[in-house]
Design an enzyme around this catalytic site. Structure first.
Site, PDB file in Angstrom:
ATOM      1  N   CYS A 137      81.347  32.538  12.569  1.00  0.00           N
ATOM      2  CA  CYS A 137      80.053  32.421  13.225  1.00  0.00           C
ATOM      3  C   CYS A 137      80.194  31.291  14.230  1.00  0.00           C
ATOM      4  O   CYS A 137      80.277  30.131  13.840  1.00  0.00           O
ATOM      5  CB  CYS A 137      78.937  32.113  12.230  1.00  0.00           C
ATOM      6  N   CYS A 178      76.652  28.983  14.400  1.00  0.00           N
ATOM      7  CA  CYS A 178      76.312  28.038  13.323  1.00  0.00           C
ATOM      8  C   CYS A 178      77.286  28.289  12.172  1.00  0.00           C
ATOM      9  O   CYS A 178      78.450  27.947  12.280  1.00  0.00           O
ATOM     10  CB  CYS A 178      74.854  28.164  12.907  1.00  0.00           C
ATOM     11  N   SER A 179      76.839  28.869  11.088  1.00  0.00           N
ATOM     12  CA  SER A 179      77.765  29.093   9.979  1.00  0.00           C
ATOM     13  C   SER A 179      77.312  30.279   9.128  1.00  0.00           C
ATOM     14  O   SER A 179      77.444  30.259   7.914  1.00  0.00           O
ATOM     15  CB  SER A 179      77.879  27.839   9.117  1.00  0.00           C
TER      16      SER A 179
END
Lengths: 196, 96
Positions: free
Chosen positions: A104, A107-108
């Site tokens: 990603c 972000c995560s």
């Protein structure tokens, strides 16, 4: 890209909003922590490993998994509906010709229900920024040397889907049972930074 | 809901750099790719982040050759993009 939030003002803002919601009776004290704990309690890479092992032993399940993963994983008692809304799951299968890896860059985003909390490196800016540009080099640093004739596809979780890689079944595992196969599957294998 | 960009459609991403939250990664702006499949319908994150009302609309997996994004590389990157970020590529635009 956003960095580490732990000590930033956003943490203080979130705590402030939480206390406002509690003071107005919209949220029970500690409710968010309880909900997060409940969500995380079910999330472990063992879930993703069970999906992979079933796929290795059941070609029909593999077809259903690659076509409509959300429906298919219910066959092994799993679901992407553990959070506030059901997340769309996309499973991508490694083949002799193509290797997949997940990131990603914004972000995560990550399938916590199937893989548990993400590893620290997954959230690092180094991994997020480099794997889209030079996946072969990044995978080599993880110890995964792919021949040049294997195409690499990087999946960026930039919207609402979550991704899981279906690794290739290791050679010499024909005699293993499904639970034994499950034990072979690693979290890195399900992200695509390792072979299994 | 009709599929605005069926699989195989060649699309170009928006080039603008909007204020505030967006889910079109910087590295994928102004690039030509090919739609793999629709990834469901979702409210536009850019509008939701601003607290605006937003209707669900198509989101697509779009495959880009690395060379089209970075000018180098032999791999592909599949980015998941709202239809708002995309328009159909001109016929002569081929993923490089």
């Amino acid at each position: 890209m956003s960095g580490d939030h732990a000590s930033s003002t956003i943490s203080a803002q979130v705590r402030h909003v939480e206390s406002l919601l509690e003071s107005r009776g919209l949220l029970d004290p500690g409710e968010i922590d309880t909900r997060i704990d409940e969500f995380l309690a079910g999330g472990t890479p063992a879930n993703g490993a069970r999906i992979a092992a079933r796929a290795w032993t059941d070609p029909g399940f593999t077809d259903r998994l690659l076509t409509d993963a959300n429906t298919a994983i219910r066959e092994v008692g799993l679901s992407m509906a553990g959070g506030l809304q059901e997340q769309r799951l996309k499973v991508v299968a490694n083949t002799p010709d193509e290797h997949h890896v997940v990131v990603c860059t914004l972000c995560s985003c990550y399938p916590i229900a199937l893989l548990g909390p993400s590893p620290t490196w997954y959230k690092s800016e180094a991994y997020r920024s480099r794997v889209v540009r030079d996946p072969r080099g990044v995978l080599r640093e993880f110890g995964l040397e792919l021949p040049d004739d294997i195409a690499i596809t990087v999946w960026d979780a930039s919207a609402e889907s979550r991704y899981m890689v279906l690794p290739r079944r290791p050679k010499g595992t024909d005699a293993l049972t499904e639970p034994e196969l499950t034990a072979l599957v690693t979290r890195k294998g399900l992200i695509g930074t390792a072979a299994v | 809901m009709a599929d605005r960009f069926p699989p195989g459609t060649r699309v170009r991403t928006r080039t603008g750099d909007p204020d505030g939250h967006t889910r079109l990664p910087r590295y994928a702006r102004g690039a030509v790719g090919t739609v793999v499949e629709r990834a469901g319908t979702h409210p536009l994150a850019d509008e939701r982040a601003r607290g605006r009302a937003t209707d669900p609309r198509g989101v697509y997996h779009v495959r880009f050759p690395a060379a089209a994004l970075f000018g180098a590389g032999d791999h592909s990157v599949v980015v998941e993009l709202w239809e708002d970020y995309l328009h159909e590529a001109d016929p002569e635009e081929v993923p490089s």
